[in-house]
Design a protein around this motif. Structure first.
Motif, mmCIF file in Angstrom:
data_model
loop_
_atom_site.group_PDB
_atom_site.id
_atom_site.type_symbol
_atom_site.label_atom_id
_atom_site.label_comp_id
_atom_site.label_asym_id
_atom_site.label_seq_id
_atom_site.Cartn_x
_atom_site.Cartn_y
_atom_site.Cartn_z
ATOM 1 N N VAL A 106 0.859 -1.180 0.000
ATOM 2 C CA VAL A 106 0.000 0.000 0.000
ATOM 3 C C VAL A 106 0.898 1.234 0.000
ATOM 4 O O VAL A 106 1.839 1.332 0.804
ATOM 5 C CB VAL A 106 -0.935 0.014 1.227
ATOM 6 N N ARG A 109 -1.423 8.035 -1.344
ATOM 7 C CA ARG A 109 -2.540 8.602 -0.599
ATOM 8 C C ARG A 109 -3.306 7.560 0.200
ATOM 9 O O ARG A 109 -3.800 7.843 1.298
ATOM 10 C CB ARG A 109 -3.491 9.318 -1.561
ATOM 11 N N GLU A 110 -3.416 6.359 -0.362
ATOM 12 C CA GLU A 110 -4.135 5.310 0.372
ATOM 13 C C GLU A 110 -3.390 4.958 1.658
ATOM 14 O O GLU A 110 -4.008 4.780 2.712
ATOM 15 C CB GLU A 110 -4.310 4.061 -0.482
ATOM 16 N N ASP A 112 -1.394 6.901 3.435
ATOM 17 C CA ASP A 112 -1.560 8.005 4.378
ATOM 18 C C ASP A 112 -2.961 8.007 4.985
ATOM 19 O O ASP A 112 -3.123 8.181 6.201
ATOM 20 C CB ASP A 112 -1.297 9.335 3.664
ATOM 21 N N ALA A 113 -3.980 7.779 4.159
ATOM 22 C CA ALA A 113 -5.361 7.799 4.643
ATOM 23 C C ALA A 113 -5.611 6.687 5.651
ATOM 24 O O ALA A 113 -6.243 6.907 6.689
ATOM 25 C CB ALA A 113 -6.324 7.673 3.467
ATOM 26 N N ARG A 114 -5.067 5.489 5.370
ATOM 27 C CA ARG A 114 -5.328 4.360 6.265
ATOM 28 C C ARG A 114 -4.543 4.477 7.575
ATOM 29 O O ARG A 114 -5.028 4.089 8.643
ATOM 30 C CB ARG A 114 -5.039 3.049 5.538
ATOM 31 N N GLU A 117 -6.401 7.187 9.542
ATOM 32 C CA GLU A 117 -7.694 6.672 9.992
ATOM 33 C C GLU A 117 -7.512 5.781 11.221
ATOM 34 O O GLU A 117 -8.253 5.888 12.209
ATOM 35 C CB GLU A 117 -8.372 5.874 8.878
#
Length: 352
Positions: A106, A109-110, A112-114, A117
């Motif tokens: 991964v 942006r994915e 960083d987002a996860r 979160e």
């Protein structure tokens, strides 16, 4: 996505020593089950086999319909929260949580987002740039929790994760874990020797001894309807008194008799297990069971009494510290009332 967990006749042996003895149970999708028991009962061995860290001697492990018994640990899509946090000291909080995601390829942006979160779920998103050494023990454990959920595991495993925390932090983390698990609806298996943790967190408790399941039930049923003498003696802080069966109860060595639902032949050696909160004291009262207050112990929310029964035996009783019975002085004569259906009998000499 969360998955159910099934163990079928799972065993672990080392030479002639059996650590886990043909254990079978199911954890439903989204359910929280605790493996509870004394040291050496096999609970951590079961968790390590589920995680792929130990190879079973026999049996099957299924995640949903998938047999993962021989699958390598890195192919099982589990989250594992350790007792020791196991954080990388040279990495920031962000990088610790990102570690498992990077192994899953991964990026961007994915990633960083996860990461953010997961940190937000444990209320540490403002600490992303800190290092583990800059965090308290409770915060470090929350980072470990965030790291375990970031890859979105199908099964979440906890290996005594709260045992290194002090009492107040432990209670706070119990609430954190319960909220998080309920929110994410993650199938969870929690290993602990702490019955308060198991009672507080679990949908069901799997109580083990000697590599075998003694009872698998809700916390309420384990507490109020113990399956056998081991369960009744392990859960809570009960009185355990040796005696002999009579036609209507149990007779102790002092000659005192307590009414009980007897399933033993008269004269058979038995152990009576009686929870302290099931003993009602009546100051100055008369009845078949009497004694005097030998010791008063203030515990905060409760007061514990040691009652010396007429004849020499002792029994413990616990009352609310706000009760009218909370100020009985040493030497106060009392009668004791114990409901017959709250006296659990097992064969004398049974393991505690």
């Amino acid at each position: 996505m969360s998955s159910s967990l099934t163990l079928r006749s799972l065993s672990k042996r080392y030479d002639d020593v059996t650590i886990v003895n043909s254990v079978s149970f199911d954890v439903a999708e989204g359910e929280f089950v605790s493996l509870l028991g004394p040291s050496g009962c096999g609970k951590t061995t079961i968790l390590r086999m589920i995680a792929g860290l130990l190879e079973p001697s026999g049996g099957q492990i299924l995640f949903g319909d998938q047999d993962v018994t021989r699958l390598p640990a890195n192919k099982r899509n589990i989250g594992l929260v350790f007792q020791s946090y196991a954080l990388f000291p040279h990495m920031t909080v962000y990088e610790n949580v990102a570690y498992g995601l990077r192994r899953q390829k991964v990026t961007g942006r994915e990633l960083d987002a996860r990461v953010m979160e997961a940190l937000a779920r444990v209320r540490l998103d403002q600490h992303a740039k800190r290092f583990p050494r800059q965090l308290s023990g409770g915060q470090q454990q929350r980072v470990a929790l965030a790291r375990s959920i970031a890859p979105r595991p199908s099964i979440l495993l906890f290996d005594e994760p709260l045992s290194n925390l002090d009492a107040q932090l432990r209670e706070e983390m119990q609430i954190e874990i319960k909220k998080l698990q309920a929110d994410l609806k993650l199938t969870s298996l929690f290993v602990t020797h702490d019955q308060h943790e198991a009672m507080s967190l679990s949908d069901r408790i799997c109580l083990m001894s000697g590599g075998n399941i003694q009872q698998l039930a809700t916390p309420e049923d384990v507490y109020f309807q113990p399956a056998n003498g081991f369960v009744s003696g392990f859960v809570g802080s009960p009185n355990k008194i040796e005696g002999s069966a009579t036609s209507g109860g149990v007779r102790f060595g002092s000659g005192a008799v307590i009414a009980a639902n007897v399933g033993f032949i008269e004269g058979a050696p038995v152990r009576a297990t009686i929870r302290q909160e099931d003993v009602t004291l009546r100051p100055g009262g008369v009845g078949p069971l009497t004694g005097t207050i030998a010791l008063r112990i203030f515990e905060g929310a409760n007061v514990q009494y040691v009652v010396a029964l007429t004849g020499g035996d002792e029994i413990l009783a616990r009352v609310s510290s706000r009760s009218d019975l909370a100020t009985l002085a040493k030497g106060t004569p009392v009668a004791l009332d114990i409901p017959a259906d709250r006296v659990f009998l097992s064969p004398g000499g049974a393991a505690a």
